[in-house]
Design an enzyme around this catalytic site. Structure first.
Site, PDB file in Angstrom:
ATOM      1  N   GLU A 191      -2.765  -0.562   6.205  1.00 50.07           N
ATOM      2  CA  GLU A 191      -3.070   0.602   7.052  1.00 50.07           C
ATOM      3  C   GLU A 191      -4.213   0.283   8.018  1.00 50.07           C
ATOM      4  O   GLU A 191      -5.295   0.885   7.965  1.00 50.07           O
ATOM      5  CB  GLU A 191      -3.425   1.807   6.173  1.00 50.07           C
ATOM      6  N   GLU A 235       4.930   2.114   1.289  1.00 45.76           N
ATOM      7  CA  GLU A 235       4.246   3.182   0.547  1.00 45.76           C
ATOM      8  C   GLU A 235       4.904   4.510   0.865  1.00 45.76           C
ATOM      9  O   GLU A 235       5.050   4.866   2.042  1.00 45.76           O
ATOM     10  CB  GLU A 235       2.773   3.307   0.936  1.00 45.76           C
TER      11      GLU A 235
HETATM   12  C1  BG6 Z   1      -2.572   5.133   1.441  1.00 45.67           C
HETATM   13  C2  BG6 Z   1      -3.332   3.964   0.873  1.00 45.67           C
HETATM   14  O1  BG6 Z   1      -3.241   5.625   2.541  1.00 45.67           O
HETATM   15  O2  BG6 Z   1      -2.460   6.264   0.661  1.00 45.67           O
HETATM   16  C3  BG6 Z   1      -3.347   3.890  -0.636  1.00 45.67           C
HETATM   17  O3  BG6 Z   1      -2.858   2.743   1.395  1.00 45.67           O
HETATM   18  C4  BG6 Z   1      -3.549   5.268  -1.209  1.00 45.67           C
HETATM   19  O4  BG6 Z   1      -4.332   2.970  -1.030  1.00 45.67           O
HETATM   20  C5  BG6 Z   1      -2.397   6.152  -0.741  1.00 45.67           C
HETATM   21  O5  BG6 Z   1      -3.669   5.296  -2.594  1.00 45.67           O
HETATM   22  C6  BG6 Z   1      -2.462   7.560  -1.291  1.00 45.67           C
HETATM   23  O6  BG6 Z   1      -3.698   8.146  -0.988  1.00 45.67           O
HETATM   24  P1  BG6 Z   1      -4.642   8.738  -2.103  1.00 45.67           P
HETATM   25  O7  BG6 Z   1      -5.910   9.018  -1.409  1.00 45.67           O
HETATM   26  O8  BG6 Z   1      -3.970   9.948  -2.615  1.00 45.67           O
HETATM   27  O9  BG6 Z   1      -4.792   7.682  -3.138  1.00 45.67           O
END
Ligand code: BG6
Length: 519
Positions: A208, A404
């Site tokens: 990201e 993701e």
């Molecule tokens: C993404 C990141 O932005 O979101 C992850 O690459 C992160 O590292 C994921 O865990 C979910 O966000 P959060 O803050 O709920 O963990």
């Protein structure tokens, strides 16, 4: 999920004819996580402190202004460095993947996964970042892991830097604001690519990369400080980002030189902006916001900064120092594929005060009245994923990879490890039908996008195991299909328990997506 999520029009309707089983052969079904959120073992195996190891647990509270939870000050770092142990610093324990990795790989194999997206902790390889020699113990850890994965038919998809750099580079060099860090990263990239040639076929450079602008400590190891008089406070972030682009281009060149069979991708948090109304001013604002999100991939896929960002810098008085040869390097070393995360869509307006807000892990957005939100206030927008896939494919025409996508939710662990009423058997279960519903709705849209003609390499669900949340540092914001028995304070057995979504995801991989046709 606290709110009704049936607002996605296609979610309950059958797929159009011709799209059934549309995932291509060899599609990379997988799960994903990051070293700083999952590994633990923060002081084992010769690892140095990383920027994530000093983020204290703070009560999440106001989820709308979540990025405040991700920053640390100089004083907080000093306190953290003086604090031994894991108490109060959840990313030091993670999910103890460092201690459970063999068992976890077995679980991933049992699920029939084809890919594990993960990251290497830079501070495990170069504990201070600027060390002359790498830490052999750290190199061996990943070598064993990658070897085991490949034996099980699972491709490691490896991010070189996922919200993690050695703390020493943060405190002594100013993180990625320093040009010297580019050289340290180049040495790190050469070391890991050289060592894992033949084991890793998919590399990602920075997770990201747009986070460096949105939250510069998380993305770029930049501690927020008062800028010099007359200097825009955002300048440090843009300078750090330029250095990461250069480092990413160098790493891409290294992979292509050392392991021509491997491919390199960039990684963007894709945040697509919808106009709040059909007012042309809102539409132009949404276009600008989208272009400011996509200028990162413009650099890494097209090889050049866009007019939008150059004009933005001019208008805002932001100066980014580039060395001679930087622009040529960016142009000559573009990536092979584009990977991205997708969690939500956002809304743009020239009059945001007219609307209510909702959350996100990096910033809040105008509330979209057509969308439900998750427990953490994030827009739930499966159709938006089809839109994003088509949009990225049309713009860049390089293979895409969803690395993701997933749901953070509060899960309930039922049963007990040794249940006297059931002959002492382990009756622990997690009934997370809401997570299955999330995957079904998003993946049906992914399948539509493939039918639209999008070239997609794979899908790795975030986070496989329950992990420490990047933004709130909670364990109780659970993303896994595998439950990890630990709480926000790090108390628990760290046992792994297969959730209902584990078995569903297993079917998904086994049927190459055909399970999506089941009601
Ligand atoms: C993404 C990141 O932005 O979101 C992850 O690459 C992160 O590292 C994921 O865990 C979910 O966000 P959060 O803050 O709920 O963990």
């Amino acid at each position: 999920m606290t709110t009704d999520t049936t607002t996605s029009a296609t979610a309950t309707e059958p797929s159009p004819a011709g799209t059934t089983g549309a995932f291509p052969d060899g599609f990379l079904w997988g799960v994903a996580f990051a070293a700083n959120q999952v590994e633990g073992g923060f002081d084992q195996g010769g690892k140095g402190l990383s920027q994530a190891d000093v983020i204290p647990y703070r009560t999440a509270g106001d989820y709308v202004d979540i990025s405040a939870l991700m920053k640390v000050s100089d004083a907080e770092i000093a306190t953290a460095v003086a604090s031994p142990g894991t108490a109060g610093y959840p990313k030091r324990s993670g999910s103890d993947f460092f201690g459970h990795w063999e068992e976890d790989v077995d679980l991933f194999a049992e699920m029939g996964l084809k890919a594990l997206r993960m990251s290497i902790a830079w501070s495990r390889i170069f504990p201070n970042g600027n060390d002359a020699e790498p830490n052999e113990e750290g190199l061996l850890f990943y070598e064993r892991l990658f070897t085991r994965l490949r034996e099980k038919g699972i491709d490691p998809v490896v991010t070189m830097s996922h919200y993690e750099m050695p703390l020493h580079l943060v405190t002594e060099y100013g993180g990625w604001t320093s040009r010297e860090v580019v050289g340290f990263f180049e040495r790190y990239a050469r070391t890991i690519v050289g060592r894992y040639t033949g084991l890793v076929r998919y590399w990602l450079t920075f997770n990201e990369i747009n986070t460096t602008i949105i939250e510069s400590y998380t993305g770029g190891g930049v501690i927020e400080r008062e800028p010099a008089p007359g200097v825009d406070p955002r300048q440090a972030g843009y300078q750090a980002l330029h250095h990461q682009f250069v480092a990413s281009a160098l790493a891409t060149r290294i992979v292509h030189e050392l392991d021509p069979a491997a491919q390199v991708g960039c990684m963007l948090a894709r945040m697509s902006h919808y106009p709040a109304s059909s007012d042309p001013a809102d539409i132009v604002k949404a276009q600008f916001d989208n272009n400011m999100n996509l200028f990162h991939t413009d650099v890494q896929v097209r090889g050049r900064y866009s007019g939008t960002v150059r004009r933005f810098w001019r208008d805002q008085g932001i100066t980014v120092v580039m060395e001679p040869g930087d622009e040529e390097l960016l142009a000559a070393n573009t990536v092979d594929f584009l990977s991205f995360s997708y969690y939500m869509s956002l809304v743009s307006s020239v009059s945001p005060e007219k609307y209510g807000a909702t959350g996100g892990n990096l910033f809040s957005t105008i509330k979209n009245p057509y969308l439900a939100t998750t427990e953490w206030g994030w827009h739930f927008d499966p159709e938006g994923l089809r839109y994003v896939l088509n949009d990225l494919w049309d713009r860049y025409q390089v293979p895409l990879f969803i690395v993701e996508n997933g749901l953070g939710a509060t899960d309930v662990l039922e049963g007990s490890a040794v249940d006297a009423a059931h002959d002492g058997t382990d009756t622990r279960r997690v009934h997370d039908d809401y997570r299955i519903d999330y995957y079904v709705k998003h993946l049906r849209e992914v399948r539509e996008a493939i039918a639209d003609g999008v070239n997609l390499l794979g899908y790795t669900a975030w986070g496989g195991l329950d992990i420490i949340s990047a933004s709130t540092s909670q364990m109780t914001k659970r993303y896994g299909v595998i439950y990890v028995d630990a709480d926000d304070t790090g108390t628990g057995s760290y046992d792994r328990v297969r959730k209902d979504s584990f078995y569903w995801y297993q079917k998904l991989a086994a049927t190459n997506g055909a399970v999506l046709d089941e009601a």
